[in-house]
Write an enzyme that holds these catalytic residues in place. Structure first.
Site, short mmCIF file in Angstrom:
data_model
loop_
_atom_site.label_atom_id
_atom_site.label_comp_id
_atom_site.label_asym_id
_atom_site.label_seq_id
_atom_site.Cartn_x
_atom_site.Cartn_y
_atom_site.Cartn_z
N ASP A 174 0.87 -1.16 0.00
CA ASP A 174 0.00 0.00 0.00
C ASP A 174 0.92 1.23 0.00
O ASP A 174 2.13 1.13 0.29
CB ASP A 174 -0.96 0.00 1.19
CG ASP A 174 -2.15 0.94 0.94
OD1 ASP A 174 -2.07 1.78 0.03
OD2 ASP A 174 -3.15 0.85 1.68
C1 BGC Z 1 -4.92 3.34 -0.16
C2 BGC Z 1 -4.99 2.35 -1.29
C3 BGC Z 1 -4.83 3.08 -2.60
C4 BGC Z 1 -3.51 3.81 -2.59
C5 BGC Z 1 -3.23 4.57 -3.86
C6 BGC Z 1 -3.69 4.20 -0.24
O1 BGC Z 1 -3.75 5.24 0.69
O2 BGC Z 1 -4.96 2.66 1.08
O3 BGC Z 1 -6.22 1.66 -1.25
O4 BGC Z 1 -4.92 2.20 -3.68
O5 BGC Z 1 -3.52 4.75 -1.51
O6 BGC Z 1 -4.02 5.70 -3.95
#
Ligand code: BGC
Length: 840
Positions: free
Chosen positions: A318
């Protein structure tokens, strides 16, 4: 999330949280509210003292929950239909230098497009890298794409084929925009806590329903792009999701403390179905799992995902969830996003040269990424992010990604998003009205929808966040009020799971159009909390919403302003119909028993066709067919410890003990004998269905105590799976084989056509080793069928070995427990007119 650097100085989420514009609003908020902020700051400064005390307990306690080390990381070997792509990737990687392999594993800064993440390429070999982009509800932050119904709405649809169709259209939009990896679907959070900020991104508070709908979504998306199933694993709250650094200490991300049984039967369960469906990538989550960060947790990634589930794709962190270099690589992380401080200066190459990292691990990382690229045809994709401008406000070429053929599907998703939970005196369908009154802030479309450079690129994403919420987030203090979207209908939640509708069909617009056809006079007030009511109104519609977003958990399950509005309208209108656009569970007991409130509809997050769909349902052009994918309690306290997120309580190492085991949502209500307001699986329509003819034909034999249980991955050599013919992608092949069927007949006894969602629940006897959570009924099948009035239809629930198995923590295997399995078939978890049993 977007890059949101330069945190306010005192308290900082280590991962990027808020962008510059948001921060300057925060700073000005702080200076205007010094009198509140200064005492608050003093309290925050005192917290470390309290923390020291809590820390002592916390550390003692944390020792009970640790995550085993599982090395080495299982290597990809091209299982099943991955073999051809694997061979091609192996050939390519064999020609790469260590530096090139290192480069393939990391996020790079590429301002030329709007991809939320771009991975490094190996241009000399024809690998351009990957464009990764949000998310599971449609392409985020751009033009020319659709606003699909959200995960929760698809959960409410209980419709396999609709989930597949939606994902096909969505995947094709990602592809036309030059995206290689769509960052969805979400099957974690599952919805352990009722107030979870991201529950709406996933489908349902049930692992079986998530597994089935999620697998369809993976299949549909991967006709065009690579799906990225997220967030692995036990990522059940937003509070303390990232480490927070203050001047003198760091508060770690919360640790989800989960036992092995619960892990397998609840949190990993849907991931297993999605891996079995062929998912190409998995995103490891922000939380710690049994003390160890998920993105460096070798038990989760090596042991469970790549070992037991035999996952052949790649694991991506993530955004800023990577907290170590060599440890995370050894634990099974293959790609770090959106950038990395641990691998960006050829550290992996150096580690191989110094012997700190096994070369085979780096080869495996690159091979997994490039295999997945070949496996889903991304070697023939458009240039990275070709249709995604980095800034919509600057001149750019417009890339049309919408498919006109998807229109009917988008409308159908919106229709099936709605769950009718109350309908007295046949209030609905409305019929042709002479006079209609429409109230509530949620009936109209918001009055701006343009990118907002001060906040996130789309104002949508934080539209519900007032300054108290922003302040709460940045200081990690719970926010005061459950937020609502004040001036506009809610069609999607906030954060990276939001999408970008090309238009918004608001309820009011659609009602006006209907009024033209029906010659209805409409009176309306979207502002007042005590609107005047024209006495000739035959019905009063009240529109309210309940907002939710990534980054914070909801502080409640109902807001008093909306409750007051509903009560005020109902006080003077004896045919009040309430429609709630809800990004999560919304309790209604402040008014639902008022006899003047004749109908209530949970509309969820229907996407761009919200109003159009609603009007068809209100007028009976189609019958409602959604069913609740979660449990609505009578009051917030019904959820007990599973109401809200666990808090740090001054500790630097917040601990969340998942002591309820597998009993979340309806299982928790069943286990504690609490009667909900509306149970899981519940929903009304404009006809009735009668159930009959239960036929159980399940041939499952209990696993005997001394039987050789089917092996799962064992800590040891990386070849375990390759040499084990019982294992396929997804884990043991036998788990996915059918062991029989349960069948029943349903009859539409009313006078309109409608779809019924027939549901199968089993009560599985406990394995002798799993004594800690009381077994309850669990969903193990569902089928949605359209039935004409007076007609009958047969429903068949195939039962897989997985569905009758339990995870034996001692034998570390799936076993079929011995005893009597109770069978329940019906309309919801509490309304199961057909019962029977089978024994193993
Ligand atoms: C989120 C993800 C997301 C990623 C990219 C993160 O803060 O938890 O679900 O895909 O950001 O935006």
């Amino acid at each position: 999330m977007d890059d949101k650097e330069n945190q306010p100085p005192a308290v900082r989420e280590t991962a990027p949280l808020l962008n510059n514009g948001t921060q300057s609003r925060l700073v000005s908020f702080c200076s205007q509210h010094k009198r509140i902020i200064i005492p608050l700051a003093i309290m925050i400064l005192l917290l470390p003292l309290l923390g020291l005390l809590a820390l002592r307990n916390g550390h003692a306690h944390a020792r009970n929950w640790t995550s085993p080390i599982i090395y080495p990381s299982p290597e990809i070997y091209g299982a099943g239909n991955w073999s051809e792509a694997f061979e091609k990737a192996r050939t390519m990687v064999s020609k790469m230098s260590l530096e090139e392999m290192n480069n393939v594993t990391l996020g790079v800064t590429d301002g030329s497009n709007g991809c939320v993440g771009v991975s490094g390429g190996a241009p000399r070999h024809g690998f351009p890298g990957l464009c990764l982009h949000d998310a599971g509800n449609g392409v985020r932050n751009t033009d020319g794409v659709s606003g699909f119904a959200s995960g929760l709405s698809i959960g409410a649809s209980w419709n396999h084929s609709l989930a597949l169709e939606r994902a096909r259209y969505m995947g094709a939009e990602f592809k036309r925009k030059g995206v290689n990896v769509a960052l969805g679907p979400v099957v974690g959070p599952i919805g352990r806590i009722a107030q979870g900020g991201r529950n709406w991104e996933g489908f349902a508070a049930d692992p079986y329903l998530d597994g089935i709908l999620g697998a369809q979504t993976v299949v549909g998306l991967q006709e065009s792009v690579i799906a990225c199933v997220k967030h692995f694993v036990a990522n059940e709250q937003e509070t303390n999701r990232n480490p927070i650094s203050t001047d003198d200490r760091t508060i770690l991300s919360s640790s989800s403390n989960v036992d092995d049984h619960t892990m397998h039967e609840l949190y990993v369960w849907p991931f297993q179905d999605l891996v079995h469906a062929g998912a190409g990538s998995i995103m490891c989550s922000y939380n710690r799992l049994n003390q160890t960060y998920a993105c460096e947790n070798s038990k989760a990634m090596n042991g469970i995902l790549k070992g037991e589930l035999n996952f052949q794709g790649f694991v991506v962190s993530d955004w800023v969830a990577q907290h170590s270099g060599i440890e995370s690589a050894d634990a099974g992380l293959d790609m770090a996003m959106p950038t990395t401080n641990y691998w960006n200066e050829r550290q992996l190459e150096e580690a191989v040269n110094s012997g700190a990292l096994n070369k085979s691990r780096l080869i495996d990382m690159a091979t997994r990424i490039i295999t997945t690229w070949y496996q889903f045809g991304q070697d023939e994709a458009l240039p990275l992010g070709s249709g995604l401008p980095s800034n919509l406000l600057m001149p750019h070429n417009y890339t049309e990604a919408k498919d006109p053929a998807s229109k009917s599907s988008l409308l159908q998703q919106a229709i099936e998003s709605h769950v009718l939970v109350k309908n007295t005196n046949s209030a609905l369908p409305l019929g042709r009205l002479k006079v209609l009154s429409v109230f509530g802030y949620d009936a109209i479309a918001q009055n701006t929808f343009v990118p907002d450079s001060r906040l996130f690129p789309q104002s949508w994403e934080v539209i519900g966040l007032g300054l108290p919420q922003l302040n709460g987030i940045s200081s990690n203090v719970p926010v005061p009020d459950p937020p609502i979207i004040q001036n506009g209908t809610l069609i999607v939640g906030g954060g990276s799971g939001s999408n970008t509708p090309p238009y918004i069909s608001s309820p009011f617009e659609a009602l006006q159009a209907r009024a033209y056809d029906d010659e209805t006079a409409i009176f309306f007030d979207f502002v007042s909390s005590e609107p005047a009511i024209v006495a000739s109104s035959e019905a009063c519609l009240v529109f309210i919403n309940e907002y939710s977003s990534e980054v914070w958990d909801r502080p409640g399950l109902a807001d008093s302003a909306s409750d007051e509005l509903v009560n005020n309208v109902a006080a003077s209108c004896n045919n009040t119909v309430v429609i709630i656009h809800n990004a999560g569970i919304r309790v209604v007991d402040a008014w639902v028993e008022n006899p003047n409130i004749t109908a209530v509809m949970y509309a969820h997050l229907p996407g761009q066709d919200a109003g159009r769909a609603l009007v068809q349902l209100l007028h009976g052009d189609v019958s409602p067919s959604g069913r609740l994918p979660y449990t609505v309690g009578k009051q917030a306290s019904d959820y007990g410890d599973l109401l809200g997120p666990c808090q740090a309580h001054g500790s630097s190492s917040p601990q969340c003990d998942f002591t309820e085991g597998v009993n979340i949502d309806y299982r928790s209500f069943l286990a504690s004998n609490t009667t909900p307001r509306y149970e899981f699986g519940y929903g009304l329509t404009y006809t009735d269905f009668e159930y009959s003819g239960l036929r159980i034909d399940v041939n499952a034999t209990a696993t005997t105590e001394d039987a050789d249980v089917a092996p799962v991955y064992v800590n040891g050599t990386t070849n375990d799976n390759q040499n084990n013919t019982a294992v396929v992608v997804g884990g043991l092949a036998s788990l996915f084989e059918n062991v029989g069927t349960v069948q029943a007949s349903i009859r539409n006894t009313g006078d309109v056509a409608a779809a019924e969602v027939a549901q199968l629940y089993l009560q599985i006897p406990a394995a002798s080793t799993n004594t800690h959570s009381q077994p309850t009924k669990v969903l193990r099948g569902f089928q949605k069928m359209m039935v004409q009035p007076g007609n009958s239809a047969d429903v068949t629930f195939p039962v897989r070995r997985k569905d009758v198995s339990t995870w034996d923590v001692v034998r570390q295997a799936w076993v079929i427990p011995s005893g009597e399995f109770l069978v329940f078939v019906g309309k919801s978890v509490l309304d199961t007119p057909l019962t029977g049993s089978f024994s193993t």
